[in-house]
Enzyme design. Structure first.
Site, short mmCIF file in Angstrom:
data_model
loop_
_atom_site.label_atom_id
_atom_site.label_comp_id
_atom_site.label_asym_id
_atom_site.label_seq_id
_atom_site.Cartn_x
_atom_site.Cartn_y
_atom_site.Cartn_z
N THR A 1 5.14 -5.80 -35.71
CA THR A 1 3.89 -5.82 -36.46
C THR A 1 4.05 -6.61 -37.74
O THR A 1 3.19 -7.42 -38.11
CB THR A 1 3.49 -4.38 -36.82
OG1 THR A 1 3.65 -3.58 -35.66
CG2 THR A 1 2.07 -4.32 -37.30
N HIS B 1 0.84 -1.19 0.00
CA HIS B 1 0.00 0.00 0.00
C HIS B 1 0.87 1.23 0.00
O HIS B 1 0.57 2.23 0.64
CB HIS B 1 -0.93 0.01 1.21
CG HIS B 1 -1.78 -1.20 1.25
ND1 HIS B 1 -1.62 -2.20 2.19
CD2 HIS B 1 -2.76 -1.60 0.43
CE1 HIS B 1 -2.49 -3.15 1.95
NE2 HIS B 1 -3.20 -2.82 0.89
N ASP C 1 7.46 3.86 -46.76
CA ASP C 1 7.16 2.95 -45.65
C ASP C 1 8.03 1.70 -45.75
O ASP C 1 8.09 1.05 -46.80
CB ASP C 1 5.68 2.54 -45.68
CG ASP C 1 5.38 1.56 -44.57
OD1 ASP C 1 5.53 1.94 -43.40
OD2 ASP C 1 5.03 0.40 -44.87
N ARG D 1 3.62 1.76 -35.44
CA ARG D 1 4.45 2.51 -34.52
C ARG D 1 4.86 3.88 -35.03
O ARG D 1 5.21 4.75 -34.24
CB ARG D 1 5.75 1.73 -34.32
CG ARG D 1 5.74 0.83 -33.16
CD ARG D 1 7.17 0.38 -32.99
NE ARG D 1 7.24 -1.01 -32.60
CZ ARG D 1 7.13 -1.41 -31.34
NH1 ARG D 1 6.96 -0.54 -30.39
NH2 ARG D 1 7.20 -2.67 -31.05
N GLY E 1 7.69 -1.29 -44.43
CA GLY E 1 6.95 -2.53 -44.66
C GLY E 1 6.45 -2.65 -46.09
O GLY E 1 6.45 -3.74 -46.67
N GLY F 1 14.30 -4.08 -40.49
CA GLY F 1 15.26 -4.93 -41.20
C GLY F 1 15.58 -6.18 -40.41
O GLY F 1 15.53 -7.31 -40.91
N ARG F 2 15.87 -5.99 -39.14
CA ARG F 2 16.21 -7.11 -38.27
C ARG F 2 15.03 -8.08 -38.15
O ARG F 2 15.18 -9.30 -38.25
CB ARG F 2 16.58 -6.57 -36.87
CG ARG F 2 17.19 -7.56 -35.93
CD ARG F 2 18.67 -7.71 -36.20
NE ARG F 2 18.99 -8.68 -37.26
CZ ARG F 2 19.12 -10.00 -37.07
NH1 ARG F 2 18.90 -10.52 -35.89
NH2 ARG F 2 19.44 -10.78 -38.06
N GLY F 3 13.85 -7.53 -37.98
CA GLY F 3 12.68 -8.38 -37.82
C GLY F 3 12.42 -9.21 -39.08
O GLY F 3 12.12 -10.41 -38.98
P1 ADP Z 1 6.97 -2.75 -35.56
O1 ADP Z 1 6.18 -1.63 -36.13
O2 ADP Z 1 6.19 -3.57 -34.59
O3 ADP Z 1 8.32 -2.32 -35.07
P2 ADP Z 1 8.19 -3.62 -38.06
O4 ADP Z 1 9.11 -2.47 -37.87
O5 ADP Z 1 8.80 -4.94 -38.37
O6 ADP Z 1 7.23 -3.78 -36.81
O7 ADP Z 1 7.18 -3.31 -39.22
C1 ADP Z 1 6.74 -2.02 -39.49
C2 ADP Z 1 5.83 -2.08 -40.68
O8 ADP Z 1 4.65 -2.76 -40.36
C3 ADP Z 1 5.38 -0.73 -41.15
O9 ADP Z 1 6.33 -0.16 -42.00
C4 ADP Z 1 4.09 -1.05 -41.87
O10 ADP Z 1 4.31 -1.35 -43.21
C5 ADP Z 1 3.64 -2.32 -41.23
N1 ADP Z 1 2.41 -2.11 -40.45
C6 ADP Z 1 2.28 -1.48 -39.29
N2 ADP Z 1 1.00 -1.52 -38.88
C7 ADP Z 1 0.31 -2.20 -39.84
C8 ADP Z 1 -1.05 -2.59 -40.02
N3 ADP Z 1 -1.98 -2.29 -39.11
N4 ADP Z 1 -1.38 -3.29 -41.11
C9 ADP Z 1 -0.45 -3.61 -42.03
N5 ADP Z 1 0.85 -3.27 -41.91
C10 ADP Z 1 1.22 -2.58 -40.83
MG MG Z 2 9.63 -1.35 -36.30
#
Ligand code: ADP
Ligand code: MG
Length: 607
Positions: free
Chosen positions: A440, A217, A556, A543, A558, A398-400
């Site tokens: 993601t 507490h 972007d 993010r 991704g 890149g790492r992911g």
């Molecule tokens: P994190 O964002 O968890 O660090 P990464 O860096 O590996 O994961 O991936 C980022 C990418 O994920 C972004 O550049 C985008 O293209 C993709 N992304 C983020 N949110 C979404 C979503 N809701 N739907 C589809 N792709 C997404």
């Molecule tokens: Mg990321």
């Protein structure tokens, strides 16, 4: 600092209402607290945990199968009233009696005691089990005066499991008291918590000081000492608890290393690295230990170690499954926990047997080549993708992607060597990607690849329409999960143009059905251009969103990696199926399904 509140005095009530709204499938708010959403099918003992607010997941977060039937929820760090306890008991009671269980604090003892009297006067069987685990709060000779802290959790868990298994009230109470008598906790605090609306924390410590023997507490430690290195802190905790080993205790223990609210899990793991070996060296087997936040104190910085000595009766109750908003323990985890700590469960499971046609195994070789091509190009682009992500995200793309594709490639090769068809190869690749990549993009790519594989199946080598359907399934899965739309600046911006272009071109039989590779290349070019065009957008998902302005001018990551992957995969995925690659030795290893394949070989083939 507690920063999010409206009227500070409404904080606990609003927090409970929000919690009940989020977890409406499991819990129901009632006068005085919350109870399970579903009533038991037949009468069972109602285990009701309780106390003040500010300790989440204690106590409302622990309502559910295998744990509490309800929680009586007081104001912050304040005992609930007798009326509250009574009302929750009435809502949860199902004919087999009620047991209130809570940490030993004067206000709680009074209020739960009064509620018990009222319930008893109505003919409802009722009992109280107090938790007194805090070794710092009274000497062993006065252990009944000790207060309850994180040991609440093991005691509640054991009682909850017993009630779930059908024990009667007397037995649930007996087991709870026994668990309490075998439970000890010691904690230390580094920084006090701050009430909503308060300007200053409940206590402060001088720099590099810690309080040993914390309360939940916001009580500071009972005595202050210099903050030791993690190793010494772990040694101190273990020594203090083992000095209080219950008489006749066995060598199997439940262990909780509990964060008080603003101690990082990573810090807890560092501490665990000292504690676990010491306990093992002392001859103990650690049974399903927990490291995390189970009983907190608002935003207090601190940590506590709890040991419950188990016996044959308590251990199955500690390891029994539970499903609550804040705590889940399933059968799978149960088996893993029962194994000796050193034993890796990875690979222990028998490999799946695969059922696939030769044709699909042939196309599986195309899939492997496609994954290998993606792996090469992702390794080459790792740094560039990371830099793009660092502009407004967290720099890990890149790492992911590399972690994901590496795991996917390995899993796919393994599945193919065991006779998998194309669908199963890609499903295995997707599962491994999601498991290892994180982020993601990892979950989306993993799920997408699995859907791609499921659409292909394990019988046919895909023609133009099957190929288009598989790409559409991949896209549908990613948009279904991520909910991103064109223009949100995500991978969807290069994915949907690719999928649409490919479908359109492949449906145009006259031009493309004989040349799916050309259609694929054209779709990939559209996708690459779309990825580049994301540079002008502001991210609305993921993010990068909070730093949207910074991202303008950079494509972007991704979307970029997706266009790149589809570009290099095309020559393999859109090509005719390769000759089946399954070697007899691999077929052997694949079990019964593959043996069917082996018998299809011409009789007399030398093996
Ligand atoms: P994190 O964002 O968890 O660090 P990464 O860096 O590996 O994961 O991936 C980022 C990418 O994920 C972004 O550049 C985008 O293209 C993709 N992304 C983020 N949110 C979404 C979503 N809701 N739907 C589809 N792709 C997404
Ligand atoms: Mg990321």
């Amino acid at each position: 600092m507690t920063r999010i509140f409206n009227d500070p005095s409404d904080f606990a009530e609003e927090a409970l209402a929000g919690f009940c709204d989020v977890h409406a499938d499991l819990v129901r708010q009632v006068t005085g607290g919350a109870v399970r959403r579903r009533r038991p099918a037949k009468p069972k003992v109602a285990v009701l945990a309780g106390g003040g607010s500010g300790h989440y997941p204690a106590f409302a977060g622990l309502i559910g199968t295998g744990l509490a039937d309800g929680a009586v929820v007081g104001n912050i760090f304040t005992s609930p009233s007798a009326q509250q306890a009574y009302a929750v008991a009435k809502a949860a009671e199902s004919g087999a009696g009620v047991v209130f269980t809570y940490g030993n604090y004067a206000g709680d003892v009074l209020n739960f005691g009064m509620a018990s009297e009222r319930l008893a006067s109505e003919g409802i069987q009722v009992e109280n089990v107090l938790v007194t685990d805090d070794v710092a709060s009274a000497p062993p000779s006065e252990s009944e005066k000790r207060r309850g802290i994180a040991g609440d959790f093991t005691v509640f868990k054991i009682m909850g499991a017993a009630a779930e298994a059908g024990a009667d009230l007397a037995d649930v109470v007996r087991l709870g008291r026994k668990a309490n008598s075998l439970t000890r906790t010691i904690g230390s605090a580094f920084h006090g918590c701050t009430f909503p609306g308060a300007e200053t924390p409940l206590f402060t410590l001088k720099d590099r000081q810690m309080g040993l023997g914390l309360g939940i507490h916001g009580e500071p430690g009972l005595f202050d000492t210099e903050l030791p290195p993690a190793k010494e802190l772990g040694q101190e905790f273990v020594a203090r608890l083992l000095a209080e080993t219950p008489h006749g205790a066995g060598d199997r223990i439940a262990v909780i290393l509990n964060g008080l609210g603003s101690t990082k899990h990573e810090e807890l793991f560092v501490l665990w690295l000292t504690i676990a070996p010491l306990l093992r060296a002392a001859g103990y087997t650690l049974v399903m230990p927990e490291v995390g936040e189970l009983v907190t104190s608002l935003d207090m910085s601190g940590v506590s170690l709890t040991i419950t000595w188990l016996d044959d009766e308590l251990e199955p109750l500690w390891t029994a499954p539970a499903e609550t908003p804040a705590y889940r323990r399933g059968n799978a985890a149960l088996q893993a926990g029962a194994a000796p700590a050193e034993e890796e469960s990875d690979g222990a499971a028998a490999p799946d047997a695969f059922d696939a046609t030769e044709e699909s195994r042939g196309y599986a070789a195309n899939c492997l080549a496609a994954l290998a091509a993606a792996r090469d190009s992702l390794h080459g682009a790792e740094a560039r993708l990371g830099d793009m992500d660092a502009v407004a995200g967290d720099g890990d793309h890149g790492r992911g992607m590399v972690r994901g594709i590496d795991a996917a490639t390995t899993a796919a090769q393994d599945a193919a060597a065991r006779g998998a068809g194309a669908g199963a190869v890609l499903a295995a690749a997707g599962d491994a990607w999601a498991d290892k990549a994180g982020g993601t993009s990892g979950v989306l790519w993993g799920a997408g690849l699995r859907s791609f594989g499921e659409a292909l199946g394990n019988e046919l080598s895909p023609g133009p329409s099957e190929l288009a359907a598989a790409v559409s399934a991949f896209a549908a899965r990613i948009t279904g999960l991520g909910k991103a739309e064109i223009g949100d600046k995500t991978m969807v911006d290069s994915l949907l143009p690719f999928a649409e272009t490919l479908s359109r071109l492949l449906a145009d039989g006259a031009r493309h059905s004989d040349h799916p590779a050309a259609a694929w290349a054209e779709a990939a070019a559209v996708s690459t251009a779309a990825a580049e065009a994301t540079a002008s957008l502001r991210p609305l998902k993921g993010r990068a969103r909070p730093l949207a302005e910074k991202s303008v001018g950079t494509a972007d990551p991704g979307a970029t990696s997706l266009a790149m992957i589809f570009t290099v995969m095309g020559p393999h995925l859109a090509a005719p199926a390769a000759a089946p690659a399954t070697a007899p030795a691999a077929a052997e290893a694949a079990g019964p399904a593959a043996h069917g394949t082996a018998t299809r070989q011409p009789a007399g083939t030398p093996s």
